[in-house]
Scaffold this motif. Structure first.
Motif, PDB file in Angstrom:
ATOM      1  N   TYR A   1       1.829  -8.711   2.481  1.00 11.05           N
ATOM      2  CA  TYR A   1       1.882  -8.392   1.058  1.00 11.05           C
ATOM      3  C   TYR A   1       1.709  -9.665   0.227  1.00 11.05           C
ATOM      4  O   TYR A   1       0.930  -9.696  -0.739  1.00 11.05           O
ATOM      5  CB  TYR A   1       3.216  -7.713   0.752  1.00 11.05           C
ATOM      6  CG  TYR A   1       3.505  -7.488  -0.704  1.00 11.05           C
ATOM      7  CD1 TYR A   1       2.894  -6.455  -1.405  1.00 11.05           C
ATOM      8  CD2 TYR A   1       4.408  -8.308  -1.390  1.00 11.05           C
ATOM      9  CE1 TYR A   1       3.166  -6.240  -2.746  1.00 11.05           C
ATOM     10  CE2 TYR A   1       4.682  -8.099  -2.729  1.00 11.05           C
ATOM     11  CZ  TYR A   1       4.064  -7.062  -3.399  1.00 11.05           C
ATOM     12  OH  TYR A   1       4.334  -6.861  -4.720  1.00 11.05           O
TER      13      TYR A   1
ATOM     14  N   GLN B   1       1.523  -4.823  -7.463  1.00 13.84           N
ATOM     15  CA  GLN B   1       2.938  -4.554  -7.224  1.00 13.84           C
ATOM     16  C   GLN B   1       3.349  -3.182  -7.751  1.00 13.84           C
ATOM     17  O   GLN B   1       4.186  -2.502  -7.156  1.00 13.84           O
ATOM     18  CB  GLN B   1       3.771  -5.678  -7.837  1.00 13.84           C
ATOM     19  CG  GLN B   1       3.556  -6.974  -7.080  1.00 13.84           C
ATOM     20  CD  GLN B   1       4.229  -8.197  -7.690  1.00 13.84           C
ATOM     21  OE1 GLN B   1       4.769  -9.014  -6.962  1.00 13.84           O
ATOM     22  NE2 GLN B   1       4.198  -8.341  -8.984  1.00 13.84           N
TER      23      GLN B   1
ATOM     24  N   CYS C   1       2.184  -0.747  -5.081  1.00  9.80           N
ATOM     25  CA  CYS C   1       3.081  -0.769  -3.922  1.00  9.80           C
ATOM     26  C   CYS C   1       4.401  -0.087  -4.236  1.00  9.80           C
ATOM     27  O   CYS C   1       4.948   0.662  -3.415  1.00  9.80           O
ATOM     28  CB  CYS C   1       3.325  -2.214  -3.483  1.00  9.80           C
ATOM     29  SG  CYS C   1       1.887  -3.026  -2.770  1.00  9.80           S
TER      30      CYS C   1
ATOM     31  N   LEU D   1       9.642  -2.886   0.858  1.00  6.52           N
ATOM     32  CA  LEU D   1       8.459  -3.240   0.076  1.00  6.52           C
ATOM     33  C   LEU D   1       8.606  -2.809  -1.382  1.00  6.52           C
ATOM     34  O   LEU D   1       8.154  -3.511  -2.292  1.00  6.52           O
ATOM     35  CB  LEU D   1       7.216  -2.590   0.688  1.00  6.52           C
ATOM     36  CG  LEU D   1       6.693  -3.214   1.987  1.00  6.52           C
ATOM     37  CD1 LEU D   1       5.499  -2.442   2.516  1.00  6.52           C
ATOM     38  CD2 LEU D   1       6.334  -4.682   1.792  1.00  6.52           C
TER      39      LEU D   1
ATOM     40  N   ALA E   1       8.387  -5.441  -4.337  1.00 12.39           N
ATOM     41  CA  ALA E   1       7.374  -5.288  -5.387  1.00 12.39           C
ATOM     42  C   ALA E   1       8.013  -5.211  -6.761  1.00 12.39           C
ATOM     43  O   ALA E   1       7.570  -5.866  -7.716  1.00 12.39           O
ATOM     44  CB  ALA E   1       6.536  -4.034  -5.119  1.00 12.39           C
TER      45      ALA E   1
END
Length: 499
Positions: A26, A197, A200, A354, A358
């Motif tokens: 990422y 972001q 995600c 994640l 993010a």
């Protein structure tokens, strides 16, 4: 917040490594975007993205930038105590963004501002300018550090403790990553990384919702029907004006929250000021303002689904709303013994991490960039000095680390709560300064402005304490408006006072 710091999952080393690799991939994407946007970057690129940002990219990225890691965890849990009444405030957000788009943005674009506090200098005077910028620096540094601290704790317990990595190393490494991908491109980089972001964040949210539906054996239609019929899905409170959830209190609070937390906040406005034209910036502002309603509806719907999942499993629903999502992740992971598969609960665990990363980095990176901008442009007034800008950006990252480590050393949720309270007090004078400049044509005695901005929050604190002691009433969002009103009155009176 205090129960948010959980001893998370008892996973295998292989499970942890999958998460670490996913997070590293990422960040590789973030660095690739940074390298692309940072080519031939100048100070103008860092502060204003050369005023070439597509409005739709800014709008999409701002949705994620406005959602912190704490929000990712906390909003689903709101349904336990206030149902979906938070949507009433989100409706107020829409009107607030319209006001910012058509009252404040035209002003900022007409004056061609890099920092919005430059308006205070032009309208009220040099000390007013410095006062507004200083209040922003204090408030934003503390607020952003607290939000990022909570996320660092989650990642530490979840990923880095099992690997034997000290908390200080975790914090330094995470902040260093932010510095690496923002140090050249600055706000231009953030316009694009925030879009990644946001993508995600909502991918993670939707996959978690899907996982909960799957665990409950529900189709999409069945889940929507069950959420609609659940008592926790109540949105409107129109019959109890005393309640904090009364519609007009929530709606008007939403309007004022946007005016203060966006309209007079450099962090939230800086990306909006990078659009090519005022019209583009207005479309960007109105678009993501409206998008907050369905975005928060998704978070709250997840909260209702989770409450039903706990009941279906015969498990007690966590007393603290902040625990609702983390405990679910812990339970589904431990029940599957951390057997990694794309179709089992480890995907949910990975998406949770994640999503947190993010949401957290999209708010922390813009905070650090705006802090650098304000210090160089407003405090030092050397926006053309690239060497100073690079040193200040690194120094702000260092201060960010120190604040986070301080919170860790004190290890007191009361301190964190106090920081949030202090931050709420500091926005009152900012709102009062802007309101005075926009609503009157009177000058001020600029020498007195710093003292007025300090005395107003102190008077608010004394009034809140005194009225609470005598009547039991405690101010809520209205304290912000009282703070702004006292600042406004002080500025009005100061014109008649000799320096």
């Amino acid at each position: 917040m205090k129960n948010l710091l959980l001893p998370f999952l008892n996973c295998t080393f292989a499970s942890i490594m999958v998460i670490v690799i996913a997070v590293l991939l990422y960040f590789c994407l973030l660095f690739a975007i940074s390298r692309w946007t940072g080519r031939r970057a100048t100070n103008t690129t860092f502060y204003r993205a050369d005023r070439r940002s597509p409005w739709y990219m800014v709008a999409f990225g701002m949705i994620g930038a406005s959602i912190s890691g704490v929000t990712f965890v906390s909003v689903p849990g709101m349904v336990l105590h206030t149902q979906m009444t938070y949507l009433q405030m989100c409706m107020g957000f829409i009107l607030g963004y319209v006001v910012v788009a058509f009252v404040l943005l035209p002003l900022y674009y007409r004056l061609n501002l890099t920092s919005i506090y430059g308006y205070l200098g032009q309208r009220l005077g040099r000390r007013s300018h410095k006062t507004g910028a200083s209040f922003f620096l204090l408030s934003k540094m503390m607020g952003a550090a607290v939000r990022f601290y909570v996320v660092c704790i989650i990642l530490q317990r979840f990923v880095f403790d099992p690997m034997g990595i000290p908390f200080a190393v975790t914090v330094v490494a995470l902040v260093l990553l932010i510095w690496l991908y923002t140090r050249n491109g600055g706000i231009k980089t953030l316009v694009w990384t925030d879009s990644l972001q946001t993508l995600c964040l909502f991918t993670a949210l939707l996959l978690i919702i899907y996982k909960v539906m799957q665990d409950m054996g529900l189709t999409m239609g069945e889940a929507v029907a069950m959420i609609k019929d659940n008592a926790l899905s109540r949105v409107f409170v129109m019959d109890d004006w005393v309640s904090k959830q009364f519609f007009w209190k929530q709606f008007l609070s939403g309007v004022f929250v946007v005016l203060v937390m966006t309209g007079v906040d450099q962090d939230m406005m800086q990306k909006n000021l990078t659009c090519k034209t005022l019209r583009g910036a207005q479309k960007d502002m109105c678009t993501y303002g409206v998008a907050f309603l369905p975005a928060n509806l998704l978070f709250l719907s997840l909260g209702v689904l989770l409450a039903m999942w706990y009941q279906q499993q015969g498990m007690p629903i966590p007393a603290m709303g902040d625990d609702l999502l983390p405990y679910y992740i812990e339970q589904v992971s431990s029940n599957n013994n951390c057997q990694l598969s794309i179709v089992n609960s480890q995907l949910t665990e990975l998406m949770f991490v994640l999503g947190i990363v993010a949401a957290s980095f999209s708010s922390a990176d813009s905070a650090l960039t705006s802090l650098t901008t304000i210090y160089c442009v407003d405090i030092r007034e050397r926006d053309e000095d690239e060497g100073l800008r690079k040193k200040v950006h690194l120094a702000m990252c260092g201060l960010f680390v120190l604040f986070i480590l301080l919170f860790r050393a004190v290890n007191s949720t009361s301190l964190i709560d106090a920081v949030y309270i202090i931050a709420s007090y500091t926005y009152g004078p900012l709102l009062g300064l802007f309101a005075y400049g926009l609503m009157t044509r009177r000058a001020v005695n600029d020498c007195w402005v710093p003292y007025i901005a300090i005395v107003s929050p102190l008077l608010c604190y004394i009034l809140d304490w005194g009225i609470g002691q005598t009547t039991g009433y405690r101010f809520g969002y209205e304290l912000l408006m009282l703070n702004a009103l006292l600042t406004f009155v002080g500025l009005w009176v100061s014109r008649r006072i000799e320096p």
